[in-house]
Design a protein around this motif. Sequence first.
Motif, PDB file in Angstrom:
ATOM      1  N   THR A 175      40.771  49.659  30.134  1.00 49.62           N
ATOM      2  CA  THR A 175      40.362  50.755  31.221  1.00 49.62           C
ATOM      3  C   THR A 175      39.704  50.079  31.719  1.00 49.62           C
ATOM      4  N   LEU A 176      39.233  51.077  33.106  1.00 52.39           N
ATOM      5  CA  LEU A 176      38.760  51.625  34.350  1.00 52.39           C
ATOM      6  C   LEU A 176      36.840  51.887  33.750  1.00 52.39           C
ATOM      7  N   ASP A 177      36.156  51.772  34.242  1.00 51.90           N
ATOM      8  CA  ASP A 177      35.151  52.081  33.554  1.00 51.90           C
ATOM      9  C   ASP A 177      34.970  52.748  34.293  1.00 51.90           C
ATOM     10  N   GLU A 178      33.490  53.935  34.443  1.00 49.28           N
ATOM     11  CA  GLU A 178      33.484  55.365  35.440  1.00 49.28           C
ATOM     12  C   GLU A 178      32.808  54.524  37.290  1.00 49.28           C
ATOM     13  N   GLY A 179      33.484  53.854  37.014  1.00 49.32           N
ATOM     14  CA  GLY A 179      33.338  53.596  38.721  1.00 49.32           C
ATOM     15  C   GLY A 179      34.528  53.861  38.977  1.00 49.32           C
ATOM     16  N   ASN A 180      35.709  53.855  38.063  1.00 48.92           N
ATOM     17  CA  ASN A 180      36.520  54.205  38.503  1.00 48.92           C
ATOM     18  C   ASN A 180      38.018  53.381  39.670  1.00 48.92           C
ATOM     19  N   TYR A 181      37.363  51.616  39.116  1.00 46.48           N
ATOM     20  CA  TYR A 181      37.837  50.735  40.417  1.00 46.48           C
ATOM     21  C   TYR A 181      38.201  49.471  39.922  1.00 46.48           C
ATOM     22  N   ILE A 182      39.251  48.754  40.183  1.00 44.87           N
ATOM     23  CA  ILE A 182      38.502  47.537  39.908  1.00 44.87           C
ATOM     24  C   ILE A 182      40.268  46.647  40.881  1.00 44.87           C
ATOM     25  N   ARG A 183      39.580  45.502  41.097  1.00 44.32           N
ATOM     26  CA  ARG A 183      40.626  44.285  41.669  1.00 44.32           C
ATOM     27  C   ARG A 183      40.657  43.624  41.207  1.00 44.32           C
ATOM     28  N   ALA A 184      41.906  42.892  40.950  1.00 44.18           N
ATOM     29  CA  ALA A 184      42.771  41.956  39.649  1.00 44.18           C
ATOM     30  C   ALA A 184      43.016  41.360  40.541  1.00 44.18           C
ATOM     31  N   MET A 185      43.155  39.541  39.823  1.00 39.33           N
ATOM     32  CA  MET A 185      44.261  38.475  40.726  1.00 39.33           C
ATOM     33  C   MET A 185      44.853  38.736  39.014  1.00 39.33           C
ATOM     34  N   ARG A 186      46.505  38.881  39.171  1.00 43.19           N
ATOM     35  CA  ARG A 186      47.110  38.540  37.758  1.00 43.19           C
ATOM     36  C   ARG A 186      48.310  37.011  38.360  1.00 43.19           C
ATOM     37  N   LEU A 187      47.633  35.879  37.206  1.00 42.02           N
ATOM     38  CA  LEU A 187      48.060  35.069  37.070  1.00 42.02           C
ATOM     39  C   LEU A 187      49.407  34.683  36.124  1.00 42.02           C
ATOM     40  N   PHE A 188      50.622  33.936  36.174  1.00 48.58           N
ATOM     41  CA  PHE A 188      51.592  33.541  35.099  1.00 48.58           C
ATOM     42  C   PHE A 188      51.854  33.037  35.331  1.00 48.58           C
TER      43      PHE A 188
END
Length: 180
Positions: free
Chosen positions: A138-151
């Motif tokens: 889940t997001l937190d109260e900041g309502n924003y995430i940018r993530a790198m997804r590696l695979f």
Amino acid sequence: MKAYIYDNVEGDQRLPHHDPSLPELSTDQLSAYGLLYQHIPIDTDQNWEQAIDLLAQERSYKNRDIIDISKESMGDQYEAKLKIFFHEHLHEDEEIRYILKGAGYFDIREPSSDQWIRISVTSGDLLVLPAGIYHRFTLDEGNYIRAMRLFKDEPKWTPYNRSTDTDANPHRVAYLESLR
Ligand code: KMT
Ligand code: NI
């Protein structure tokens, strides 16, 4: 990063759900559940990219992309995606996330007690969830995430929602076996 037993109090999933009277978990304790945690600070001279390249090389992560989770970037899909992320599930491959901006919570199931363990992540946190572990996000109260997804090769994003079928999934069985 902070990891702690989830308080299980009804209410907004974006709240910390942290009861200070419940124990916190160390990186070593997380590794006993097959998780890998590392902090690679996001620095201005881009050293983090070299560190990620090295890790990707060591662990054979051949591909990567960047996901932005926010109302602005996802529009109509935002609410539906958040629901999918927060539904308890497993994947048949590792879930590797390097947080570039923003924040969120990964909840993982403690395999023997079935309690939720909440892991708060912010920029510079790298988390690898093993294949077969039950988790949600889940997001937190900041309502924003940018993530790198590696695979590794083809991304296996498919979430398999927990059921008696997933309990028998070979990746689930192998995960539990790996903890012995
Ligand atoms: C997943 O598979 O649950 C996710 O990709 C969560 C969002 S990544 C910060
Ligand atoms: Ni997932």
